[in-house]
Design an enzyme around this catalytic site. Structure first.
Site, PDB file in Angstrom:
ATOM      1  N   GLY A 180       0.788  -1.233   0.000  1.00  0.00           N
ATOM      2  CA  GLY A 180       0.000   0.000   0.000  1.00  0.00           C
ATOM      3  C   GLY A 180       0.818   1.281   0.000  1.00  0.00           C
ATOM      4  O   GLY A 180       0.306   2.328   0.402  1.00  0.00           O
ATOM      5  N   SER A 181       2.059   1.224  -0.486  1.00  0.00           N
ATOM      6  CA  SER A 181       2.833   2.480  -0.496  1.00  0.00           C
ATOM      7  C   SER A 181       2.208   3.482  -1.469  1.00  0.00           C
ATOM      8  O   SER A 181       2.217   4.689  -1.208  1.00  0.00           O
ATOM      9  CB  SER A 181       4.305   2.225  -0.803  1.00  0.00           C
ATOM     10  N   ASN A 182       1.647   3.004  -2.568  1.00  0.00           N
ATOM     11  CA  ASN A 182       0.935   3.929  -3.469  1.00  0.00           C
ATOM     12  C   ASN A 182      -0.324   4.471  -2.802  1.00  0.00           C
ATOM     13  O   ASN A 182      -0.626   5.660  -2.913  1.00  0.00           O
ATOM     14  CB  ASN A 182       0.567   3.234  -4.780  1.00  0.00           C
ATOM     15  N   LEU A 216      -4.800  -7.019  -6.963  1.00  0.00           N
ATOM     16  CA  LEU A 216      -4.350  -8.107  -7.835  1.00  0.00           C
ATOM     17  C   LEU A 216      -5.447  -9.011  -8.389  1.00  0.00           C
ATOM     18  O   LEU A 216      -5.158  -9.938  -9.131  1.00  0.00           O
ATOM     19  CB  LEU A 216      -3.288  -8.938  -7.100  1.00  0.00           C
ATOM     20  N   LEU A 276      -8.963  -9.553 -10.717  1.00  0.00           N
ATOM     21  CA  LEU A 276      -9.705  -8.936 -11.825  1.00  0.00           C
ATOM     22  C   LEU A 276     -11.059  -8.441 -11.300  1.00  0.00           C
ATOM     23  O   LEU A 276     -11.789  -9.205 -10.655  1.00  0.00           O
ATOM     24  CB  LEU A 276      -9.913  -9.996 -12.917  1.00  0.00           C
ATOM     25  N   ASN A 280      -6.122   2.040 -12.960  1.00  0.00           N
ATOM     26  CA  ASN A 280      -5.132   1.124 -12.401  1.00  0.00           C
ATOM     27  C   ASN A 280      -3.737   1.633 -12.733  1.00  0.00           C
ATOM     28  O   ASN A 280      -3.538   2.317 -13.733  1.00  0.00           O
ATOM     29  CB  ASN A 280      -5.322  -0.265 -13.046  1.00  0.00           C
ATOM     30  N   HIS A 317       0.076   0.079 -13.492  1.00  0.00           N
ATOM     31  CA  HIS A 317       0.783  -1.163 -13.793  1.00  0.00           C
ATOM     32  C   HIS A 317       2.275  -0.845 -13.865  1.00  0.00           C
ATOM     33  O   HIS A 317       2.675   0.146 -14.493  1.00  0.00           O
ATOM     34  CB  HIS A 317       0.290  -1.730 -15.127  1.00  0.00           C
ATOM     35  N   GLU A 340       5.942   5.860  -9.879  1.00  0.00           N
ATOM     36  CA  GLU A 340       4.542   5.771  -9.437  1.00  0.00           C
ATOM     37  C   GLU A 340       4.212   6.890  -8.456  1.00  0.00           C
ATOM     38  O   GLU A 340       3.183   7.564  -8.582  1.00  0.00           O
ATOM     39  CB  GLU A 340       4.287   4.393  -8.815  1.00  0.00           C
TER      40      GLU A 340
END
Ligand code: GAR
Length: 189
Positions: free
Chosen positions: A12-14, A85, A87, A102, A104, A174
């Site tokens: 969860g760093s983003n 992670l 779908l 999202n 990537h 990111e």
């Protein structure tokens, strides 16, 4: 006020970077973190910022009517996948067209698809001898990593790189771009 929820599965760093960024933007609110892993570190990070969390099971995700109803009841405007992670179910992608994005950790369409996440991506990029990798921010549809691309940024892959050193370089991209691109995308809605 635009309401954003984040789906995340891991560290969860983003997610934390996004929470920090939007805490300075009164027109936006990070309403909740949705997570499919009960001991994911993202849940600790959310606690630190007093962001509510919701952990769901595989079973609940397979029968997502309740989840969709909850998102709608919370008047969710926008869904951000930040290291999530699984779908997304079609009923959710259909309910939020061009409202789910999202990130990537590679330059799609290369190194995307089922099973291509986190360190698997960086391992494949290094194994292929690529000189360049990067990030892709894209809309989410019912297929893995194939929605319209919103933004890409690249970085070098060095001959000495390991998956960890490459992941760190990609993470820096990111952190630098994802919150800003979310904001700019949301402002067009
Ligand atoms: C990020 O690098 C993100 O791009 C990647 O997972 C990492 C999560 O890191 N996402 C995918 O691989 C999706 N296919 P974080 O939990 O520290 O934000």
């Amino acid at each position: 006020m635009k309401k954003i929820v984040i789906f995340a599965s891991g560290s969860g760093s983003n997610a934390e970077n996004i929470i920090q960024y939007f805490s300075q933007k009164p027109e936006f609110c990070i309403k909740k973190i949705y997570c499919n892993v009960p001991d994911a570190y993202v849940l600790e990070r959310a606690k630190k910022y007093h962001v509510p969390t919701c952990v769901f099971t595989r079973e609940e995700f397979r029968n997502p009517d309740k989840l969709l109803h909850q998102l709608q009841a919370e008047e969710t405007d926008f869904i951000v996948l930040a290291g999530f992670l699984w779908l997304l179910p079609t009923c959710i992608t259909t309910a939020y067209p061009n409202r789910i994005i999202n990130i990537h950790p590679a330059l799609l369409p290369a190194y995307g698809g089922k099973g291509m996440y986190g360190h698997h991506v960086h391992e494949a990029v290094i194994a292929a001898g690529e000189k360049e990798s990067g990030i892709t921010i894209h809309y989410v549809n019912e297929h893995y990593d194939s929605g319209a691309i919103i933004f890409q940024a690249s970085c070098p892959v060095l001959p000495t790189d390991t998956p960890d050193t490459l992941a760190a370089r990609v993470h820096e991209l990111e952190y630098a771009h994802f919150p800003r691109v979310i904001e700019e995308t949301l402002r067009t809605k």
